[in-house]
Design a protein around this motif. Structure first.
Motif, PDB file in Angstrom:
ATOM      1  N   GLU A  69      21.162 -26.132 -59.751  1.00  0.00           N
ATOM      2  CA  GLU A  69      21.776 -26.499 -58.700  1.00  0.00           C
ATOM      3  C   GLU A  69      22.169 -28.279 -58.345  1.00  0.00           C
ATOM      4  OE1 GLU A  69      17.712 -23.955 -56.439  1.00  0.00           O
ATOM      5  OE2 GLU A  69      17.426 -26.156 -56.985  1.00  0.00           O
ATOM      6  N   ALA A  70      22.252 -28.682 -59.371  1.00  0.00           N
ATOM      7  CA  ALA A  70      22.067 -29.989 -59.392  1.00  0.00           C
ATOM      8  C   ALA A  70      24.070 -29.829 -59.570  1.00  0.00           C
ATOM      9  CB  ALA A  70      21.485 -30.443 -60.205  1.00  0.00           C
ATOM     10  N   VAL A  71      24.535 -29.265 -60.079  1.00  0.00           N
ATOM     11  CA  VAL A  71      26.451 -29.581 -60.260  1.00  0.00           C
ATOM     12  C   VAL A  71      26.638 -28.162 -60.335  1.00  0.00           C
ATOM     13  CG1 VAL A  71      26.442 -29.090 -62.496  1.00  0.00           C
ATOM     14  CG2 VAL A  71      28.243 -31.040 -61.993  1.00  0.00           C
ATOM     15  N   HIS A  72      28.608 -28.036 -59.893  1.00  0.00           N
ATOM     16  CA  HIS A  72      29.141 -27.256 -60.323  1.00  0.00           C
ATOM     17  C   HIS A  72      28.685 -26.521 -61.797  1.00  0.00           C
ATOM     18  CE1 HIS A  72      32.417 -23.785 -60.664  1.00  0.00           C
ATOM     19  NE2 HIS A  72      32.535 -23.905 -59.434  1.00  0.00           N
ATOM     20  N   LEU A  73      28.620 -25.195 -61.867  1.00  0.00           N
ATOM     21  CA  LEU A  73      28.100 -24.771 -63.183  1.00  0.00           C
ATOM     22  C   LEU A  73      29.590 -24.975 -64.331  1.00  0.00           C
ATOM     23  CD1 LEU A  73      25.749 -23.079 -63.853  1.00  0.00           C
ATOM     24  CD2 LEU A  73      27.286 -21.369 -64.177  1.00  0.00           C
ATOM     25  N   ALA A  74      30.606 -24.932 -63.464  1.00  0.00           N
ATOM     26  CA  ALA A  74      31.931 -25.485 -64.960  1.00  0.00           C
ATOM     27  C   ALA A  74      31.896 -26.620 -65.151  1.00  0.00           C
ATOM     28  CB  ALA A  74      33.311 -25.193 -64.002  1.00  0.00           C
ATOM     29  N   TRP A  75      30.728 -27.951 -64.841  1.00  0.00           N
ATOM     30  CA  TRP A  75      30.763 -29.352 -65.439  1.00  0.00           C
ATOM     31  C   TRP A  75      29.408 -29.319 -65.998  1.00  0.00           C
ATOM     32  CZ3 TRP A  75      34.668 -28.467 -61.950  1.00  0.00           C
ATOM     33  CH2 TRP A  75      35.886 -29.811 -61.908  1.00  0.00           C
ATOM     34  N   ALA A  76      29.072 -28.115 -66.034  1.00  0.00           N
ATOM     35  CA  ALA A  76      27.734 -27.875 -67.341  1.00  0.00           C
ATOM     36  C   ALA A  76      28.107 -27.345 -68.023  1.00  0.00           C
ATOM     37  CB  ALA A  76      26.665 -27.577 -66.361  1.00  0.00           C
ATOM     38  N   GLY A  77      26.907 -27.147 -69.588  1.00  0.00           N
ATOM     39  CA  GLY A  77      27.447 -27.082 -70.553  1.00  0.00           C
ATOM     40  C   GLY A  77      27.192 -25.305 -71.252  1.00  0.00           C
ATOM     41  N   GLY A  78      26.669 -24.713 -69.783  1.00  0.00           N
ATOM     42  CA  GLY A  78      26.855 -23.448 -70.492  1.00  0.00           C
ATOM     43  C   GLY A  78      25.700 -22.692 -71.179  1.00  0.00           C
ATOM     44  N   TYR A  79      26.196 -21.914 -71.515  1.00  0.00           N
ATOM     45  CA  TYR A  79      25.239 -21.902 -73.023  1.00  0.00           C
ATOM     46  C   TYR A  79      25.276 -21.551 -74.751  1.00  0.00           C
ATOM     47  CZ  TYR A  79      23.540 -16.982 -70.056  1.00  0.00           C
ATOM     48  OH  TYR A  79      23.575 -16.084 -69.037  1.00  0.00           O
ATOM     49  N   SER A  80      26.373 -22.702 -74.451  1.00  0.00           N
ATOM     50  CA  SER A  80      26.527 -23.297 -75.020  1.00  0.00           C
ATOM     51  C   SER A  80      25.784 -24.339 -75.569  1.00  0.00           C
ATOM     52  CB  SER A  80      28.307 -24.324 -75.283  1.00  0.00           C
ATOM     53  OG  SER A  80      29.591 -23.398 -75.274  1.00  0.00           O
ATOM     54  N   TYR A  81      24.831 -24.636 -74.963  1.00  0.00           N
ATOM     55  CA  TYR A  81      24.241 -25.692 -73.954  1.00  0.00           C
ATOM     56  C   TYR A  81      22.549 -25.101 -73.971  1.00  0.00           C
ATOM     57  CZ  TYR A  81      27.573 -29.941 -74.247  1.00  0.00           C
ATOM     58  OH  TYR A  81      27.944 -31.157 -75.090  1.00  0.00           O
ATOM     59  N   PHE A  82      22.867 -23.709 -72.987  1.00  0.00           N
ATOM     60  CA  PHE A  82      21.539 -23.804 -72.901  1.00  0.00           C
ATOM     61  C   PHE A  82      20.902 -22.043 -73.899  1.00  0.00           C
ATOM     62  CE2 PHE A  82      19.685 -19.502 -69.878  1.00  0.00           C
ATOM     63  CZ  PHE A  82      18.564 -20.407 -69.777  1.00  0.00           C
ATOM     64  N   HIS A  83      21.594 -21.770 -74.846  1.00  0.00           N
ATOM     65  CA  HIS A  83      21.734 -20.966 -76.377  1.00  0.00           C
ATOM     66  C   HIS A  83      20.981 -19.621 -76.144  1.00  0.00           C
ATOM     67  CE1 HIS A  83      22.891 -20.060 -80.197  1.00  0.00           C
ATOM     68  NE2 HIS A  83      21.620 -20.493 -80.314  1.00  0.00           N
ATOM     69  N   ARG A  84      20.373 -19.498 -75.021  1.00  0.00           N
ATOM     70  CA  ARG A  84      19.371 -18.384 -74.664  1.00  0.00           C
ATOM     71  C   ARG A  84      19.684 -17.128 -73.846  1.00  0.00           C
ATOM     72  NH1 ARG A  84      14.018 -18.800 -75.848  1.00  0.00           N
ATOM     73  NH2 ARG A  84      12.673 -17.103 -75.213  1.00  0.00           N
ATOM     74  N   LYS A  85      19.480 -15.838 -73.692  1.00  0.00           N
ATOM     75  CA  LYS A  85      20.548 -14.697 -73.873  1.00  0.00           C
ATOM     76  C   LYS A  85      19.476 -14.154 -72.351  1.00  0.00           C
ATOM     77  CE  LYS A  85      23.146 -10.778 -74.229  1.00  0.00           C
ATOM     78  NZ  LYS A  85      23.170  -9.160 -75.642  1.00  0.00           N
ATOM     79  N   VAL A  86      19.808 -14.857 -71.407  1.00  0.00           N
ATOM     80  CA  VAL A  86      19.209 -14.780 -70.280  1.00  0.00           C
ATOM     81  C   VAL A  86      20.003 -15.706 -68.987  1.00  0.00           C
ATOM     82  CG1 VAL A  86      16.470 -15.064 -70.783  1.00  0.00           C
ATOM     83  CG2 VAL A  86      17.507 -17.029 -69.888  1.00  0.00           C
ATOM     84  N   PRO A  87      19.648 -14.576 -67.564  1.00  0.00           N
ATOM     85  CA  PRO A  87      20.958 -15.297 -66.815  1.00  0.00           C
ATOM     86  C   PRO A  87      21.289 -16.118 -66.831  1.00  0.00           C
ATOM     87  CG  PRO A  87      19.993 -13.053 -65.792  1.00  0.00           C
ATOM     88  CD  PRO A  87      19.397 -13.502 -67.437  1.00  0.00           C
ATOM     89  N   LEU A  88      22.103 -17.121 -66.271  1.00  0.00           N
ATOM     90  CA  LEU A  88      22.736 -18.380 -66.114  1.00  0.00           C
ATOM     91  C   LEU A  88      23.169 -18.608 -64.622  1.00  0.00           C
ATOM     92  CD1 LEU A  88      22.189 -21.466 -66.572  1.00  0.00           C
ATOM     93  CD2 LEU A  88      24.584 -21.425 -67.539  1.00  0.00           C
ATOM     94  N   TYR A  89      22.862 -18.540 -63.342  1.00  0.00           N
ATOM     95  CA  TYR A  89      23.076 -18.858 -62.258  1.00  0.00           C
ATOM     96  C   TYR A  89      23.838 -20.256 -61.646  1.00  0.00           C
ATOM     97  CZ  TYR A  89      21.222 -14.446 -61.640  1.00  0.00           C
ATOM     98  OH  TYR A  89      20.105 -12.906 -62.152  1.00  0.00           O
ATOM     99  N   PRO A  90      24.918 -19.970 -60.835  1.00  0.00           N
ATOM    100  CA  PRO A  90      25.196 -21.289 -60.055  1.00  0.00           C
ATOM    101  C   PRO A  90      24.732 -21.892 -59.133  1.00  0.00           C
ATOM    102  CG  PRO A  90      26.772 -19.686 -59.894  1.00  0.00           C
ATOM    103  CD  PRO A  90      25.672 -18.721 -60.950  1.00  0.00           C
ATOM    104  N   HIS A  91      25.096 -23.046 -58.226  1.00  0.00           N
ATOM    105  CA  HIS A  91      24.860 -23.811 -57.281  1.00  0.00           C
ATOM    106  C   HIS A  91      24.208 -22.018 -56.220  1.00  0.00           C
ATOM    107  CE1 HIS A  91      28.443 -24.531 -56.918  1.00  0.00           C
ATOM    108  NE2 HIS A  91      28.502 -25.026 -55.665  1.00  0.00           N
ATOM    109  N   THR A  92      25.647 -21.671 -56.068  1.00  0.00           N
ATOM    110  CA  THR A  92      25.701 -20.694 -55.154  1.00  0.00           C
ATOM    111  C   THR A  92      25.347 -19.314 -55.832  1.00  0.00           C
ATOM    112  OG1 THR A  92      27.938 -20.339 -56.064  1.00  0.00           O
ATOM    113  CG2 THR A  92      28.391 -21.678 -54.678  1.00  0.00           C
ATOM    114  N   GLY A  93      23.821 -19.100 -56.413  1.00  0.00           N
ATOM    115  CA  GLY A  93      23.811 -18.351 -56.966  1.00  0.00           C
ATOM    116  C   GLY A  93      22.518 -17.530 -55.877  1.00  0.00           C
ATOM    117  N   PRO A  94      21.655 -16.753 -56.125  1.00  0.00           N
ATOM    118  CA  PRO A  94      20.632 -16.335 -55.363  1.00  0.00           C
ATOM    119  C   PRO A  94      19.437 -17.032 -55.255  1.00  0.00           C
ATOM    120  CG  PRO A  94      20.338 -15.531 -57.541  1.00  0.00           C
ATOM    121  CD  PRO A  94      21.777 -15.841 -57.289  1.00  0.00           C
ATOM    122  N   GLY A  95      19.130 -17.711 -54.183  1.00  0.00           N
ATOM    123  CA  GLY A  95      17.931 -18.399 -53.827  1.00  0.00           C
ATOM    124  C   GLY A  95      16.424 -17.750 -54.769  1.00  0.00           C
ATOM    125  N   ARG A  96      15.819 -18.843 -54.430  1.00  0.00           N
ATOM    126  CA  ARG A  96      14.805 -19.659 -55.258  1.00  0.00           C
ATOM    127  C   ARG A  96      13.170 -18.048 -55.803  1.00  0.00           C
ATOM    128  NH1 ARG A  96      12.626 -25.892 -55.679  1.00  0.00           N
ATOM    129  NH2 ARG A  96      15.137 -27.111 -56.818  1.00  0.00           N
TER     130      ARG A  96
END
Length: 512
Positions: free
Chosen positions: A437-464
């Motif tokens: 939620e803190a930044v647009h997903l393009a400015w985060a490290g993606g799965y290269s940093y997350f390294h876990r095969k589960v959904p990774l949502y952007p700040h505009t994604g579904p609610g909590r």
């Protein structure tokens, strides 16, 4: 290039020293130094390379930030997808605007890391950044070779190499997994082999091949390929021009074949890229700058060093007109493009440093005595080291990035806290989905940093309350209901009060 004055008898020890570092010794008239100056030059070169490697490796291990999303989503993320089977897909790899040479290279480096047990992001990312840092160090050595091949003495060439090895801007970009960094080494080493007038056929073939490889890694390096052929034709070296053209044509065929095998059409990535950027001009959506942007930004980032390098390059022009032509063509063509980023100049910066070495050689001839000449070169290297030592204070404004929105922000570790929290989240067994939620997903490290095969949502994604994810990375103060897992500066990783995630059949792997 015009001939250098004949060598003095004092340079008798020269060919052996050059042979040890891989410089051809058959070119006459290159070694005009006394043995003391030669030894000082080689000693200075060794010191410059060691310091340059140390500074690059330091920043490789102390910066988790992002200069621009391309350093993740044009290299690390597609490489992660190749090796591990999942990752976010940028539009370039949806439409095929990039070829797979750079991701393939990074995937090979990641694969070697996995073989030695580096399967955690903290380990394999340091491995990749360290690789690019050492490629930058090798580029500094190739800069020395190019300067020598252009007529500079070992001492002067070492001063020129210092301008790339130790200067602030090359240091800043060095550890980043970008096509500019990967391609700079084959560009410089290729020109060092192919550009000298007395280059052997073997050197010409090897040099042209390296330039062809550089185009595979970054299409814009085609300027150097065309420039090499133009210089050979300008010298009326018809046979050499034909050899170079034949070799480069073979590499062009390899480029097209790679696209055919990966995208299904010959030269698909080049066609899509040129259509998007040149014909449609859509790169302008990321900002446009006037013609004088690059000189202004270089002067801002490295005030004294830029002026000194430019002056020495001007002095070098009569002796190294071919190299000067190539460097100027690359620089001007990029300055003419509306969308500009300082990183685009990384492949040409070592050429300017090599030219500065030639100009420094001319200046040294005006000084009498080895001590005076040695002092002058050491002063140039010291100025470069002073620039590199201050690299940690660089701001985005000084690098010409985000000038209108946050020019005073540090250029280092930008979004690093978010990337480190991605690593923390990826190591947790209870993560079944994550929203940033803190930044647009393009400015985060993606799965290269997350390294876990589960959904990774952007700040505009579904609610909590959607139950599609169990954790969020959010600004401190906006944690809401849940359990604080970790905090990094202004952001926090929070576990939401949900028992488990529900499947998301509509999840998209495309980068928003």
């Amino acid at each position: 290039m015009s001939a250098v004055p004949p060598a003095s008898p004092t340079a008798a020890a020269g060919p052996q020293a050059d042979a040890l570092v891989g410089v051809p010794t058959e070119v006459p008239g290159r070694d005009t130094e006394a043995p003391f100056e030669r030894r000082l030059g080689l000693f200075l070169l060794g010191g410059v390379l060691i310091l340059g490697a140390a500074l690059r490796l330091y920043w490789a291990l102390h910066d988790d930030g992002i200069y621009w999303p391309d350093e993740v989503y044009q290299s690390l993320e597609p490489a992660h997808r190749l090796l591990y089977g999942y990752g976010l897909v940028a539009w370039e790899f949806v439409q095929g605007a990039r070829n797979w040479a750079l991701p393939g290279l990074v995937a090979a480096v990641l694969g070697l890391g996995r073989l030695v047990g580096l399967t955690d992001p903290a380990g394999y990312l340091a491995w990749v950044k360290g690789f690019f840092a050492l490629v930058g160090t090798a580029t500094a050595w190739a800069t020395w070779r190019l300067s020598r091949a252009s007529g500079a003495s070992p001492l002067a060439a070492s001063g020129g190499a210092a301008l790339f090895a130790l200067a602030a801007v090359p240091l800043y970009f060095a550890p980043r997994a970008m096509s500019e960094n990967a391609s700079a080494l084959p560009v410089v080493l290729g020109l060092a082999l192919a550009l000298p007038k007395a280059a052997s056929r073997r050197a010409l073939v090897a040099g042209a091949s390296l330039l062809g490889l550089a185009v595979l890694l970054r299409l814009q390096n085609g300027v150097f390929c065309a420039g090499l052929v133009a210089v050979l034709l300008g010298r009326r070296q018809w046979r050499q021009a034909g050899v170079a053209l034949a070799v480069l044509s073979g590499w062009a065929l390899a480029f097209g074949l790679l696209d055919k095998l990966t995208w299904g059409r010959w030269f698909h990535s080049a066609i899509v890229y040129l259509d998007f950027n040149v014909l449609q001009g859509k790169a302008a959506q990321w900002g446009t700058e006037p013609f004088g942007y690059y000189p202004r930004v270089l002067r801002t980032a490295m005030p004294v060093l830029t002026v000194v390098t430019a002056a020495l390059c001007l002095v070098a022009m009569p002796r190294a007109w071919g190299l000067s032509l190539l460097a100027a063509a690359f620089f001007v063509l990029h300055a003419l493009q509306p969308h500009k980023e300082l990183r685009f100049l990384v492949p040409v910066l070592p050429l300017f440093a090599a030219l500065a070495g030639v100009g420094l050689d001319s200046a040294l001839r005006l000084l009498r005595g080895a001590p005076a000449r040695g002092t002058a070169v050491v002063a140039v290297a010291a100025g470069a080291l002073l620039s590199g030592a201050g690299a940690g204070a660089l701001t985005f404004g000084q690098l010409g990035q985000y000038e209108r929105v946050r020019p005073r922000d540090s250029a280092w570790d930008d979004q690093g806290p978010i990337n480190r929290l991605l690593e923390v989240a990826g190591r947790r067994d209870d993560v079944c989905g994550l929203k940033v939620e803190a930044v647009h997903l393009a400015w985060a490290g993606g799965y290269s940093y997350f390294h876990r095969k589960v959904p990774l949502y952007p700040h505009t994604g579904p609610g909590r309350d959607s139950r599609l994810f169990s954790h969020v990375i959010t600004p401190v103060g906006l944690e809401g209901p849940g359990t604080l897992v970790a905090r990094e500066g202004p952001v926090a990783l929070v576990k939401l009060p949900v028992a488990d995630c529900v499947p998301d059949p509509g999840y998209s792997w495309r980068l928003p």
